[in-house]
Design a protein around this motif. Structure first.
Motif, short mmCIF file in Angstrom:
data_model
loop_
_atom_site.label_atom_id
_atom_site.label_comp_id
_atom_site.label_asym_id
_atom_site.label_seq_id
_atom_site.Cartn_x
_atom_site.Cartn_y
_atom_site.Cartn_z
N VAL A 41 0.86 -1.33 0.13
CA VAL A 41 -0.41 -0.43 -0.17
C VAL A 41 0.99 1.38 -0.04
N PHE A 44 2.50 1.15 -3.59
CA PHE A 44 1.47 2.18 -4.76
C PHE A 44 1.02 3.43 -4.44
N MET A 47 3.58 5.50 -5.41
CA MET A 47 3.49 5.50 -7.12
C MET A 47 2.53 5.87 -8.55
N THR A 48 1.62 6.35 -7.18
CA THR A 48 0.36 7.10 -7.59
C THR A 48 1.01 8.26 -7.01
N ALA A 51 3.00 9.06 -10.58
CA ALA A 51 2.55 9.04 -11.77
C ALA A 51 1.99 10.56 -11.96
N TRP A 63 8.66 2.25 -14.59
CA TRP A 63 9.13 1.21 -13.35
C TRP A 63 8.32 0.40 -13.32
N ASN A 65 7.11 -2.82 -9.92
CA ASN A 65 6.45 -3.10 -8.25
C ASN A 65 6.42 -4.49 -8.67
#
Lengths: 97, 97
Positions: A41, A44, A47-48, A51, A63, A65
């Motif tokens: 969590v 990500f 990453m969000t 992004a 990238w 993950n």
């Protein structure tokens, strides 16, 4: 306009990134870093946020993950190597952790 | 409990996935598929939906993203190969496109 880093600009822009764990890739003019988080969590979620900045700046990472780890590769295809855009995005990615 | 797919269950579970573009990896008991979207926003939007399901089911993909493409690898580390969990997540990933 985005330009490939010149010999004069590489040091000042990249040296601070090397201090935070970024490295030059072998056989490719690109920089890479692996971020490790405490959970999927967290990984990500980061990453969000990344992004959204990547899209806002129209400069996107390569990238991957795996659970709590994210490996990022930055290069600028249009100029065939590392550019100021990559250094800028790398600093942003570090700041988002 | 999650178990590695037996010879009897592999066909019925994996054959439908092979029809949608999943393939077995070479040298590794894992399935893989590359999804192509119309943009980075579409690709990452799909990843976000997928991430929520992966976390909900506590079964996470290995995946990489380059602009509008996402490559996914599914395997179950605990059992050393493809399990029913992978087939289930693969079907979900297809449904989220």
């Amino acid at each position: 306009m985005t330009e490939k880093l010149s010999d004069a600009t590489r040091g000042p822009l990249l040296d601070p990134l090397f201090q935070t764990g970024w490295t030059l890739m072998e056989g490719r003019d690109a920089i890479t870093k692996t971020y490790k988080f405490s959970s999927f969590v967290d990984a990500f979620g980061w990453m969000t946020r990344a992004a959204i900045w990547a899209e806002k700046w129209d400069h996107h990472p390569e990238w991957s993950n795996v659970y709590n780890k994210v490996t990022v590769v930055l290069t600028t295809h249009d100029v065939g190597g590392v550019s100021t855009q990559d250094a800028k995005l790398a600093r942003k990615l570090d700041s988002l952790v």
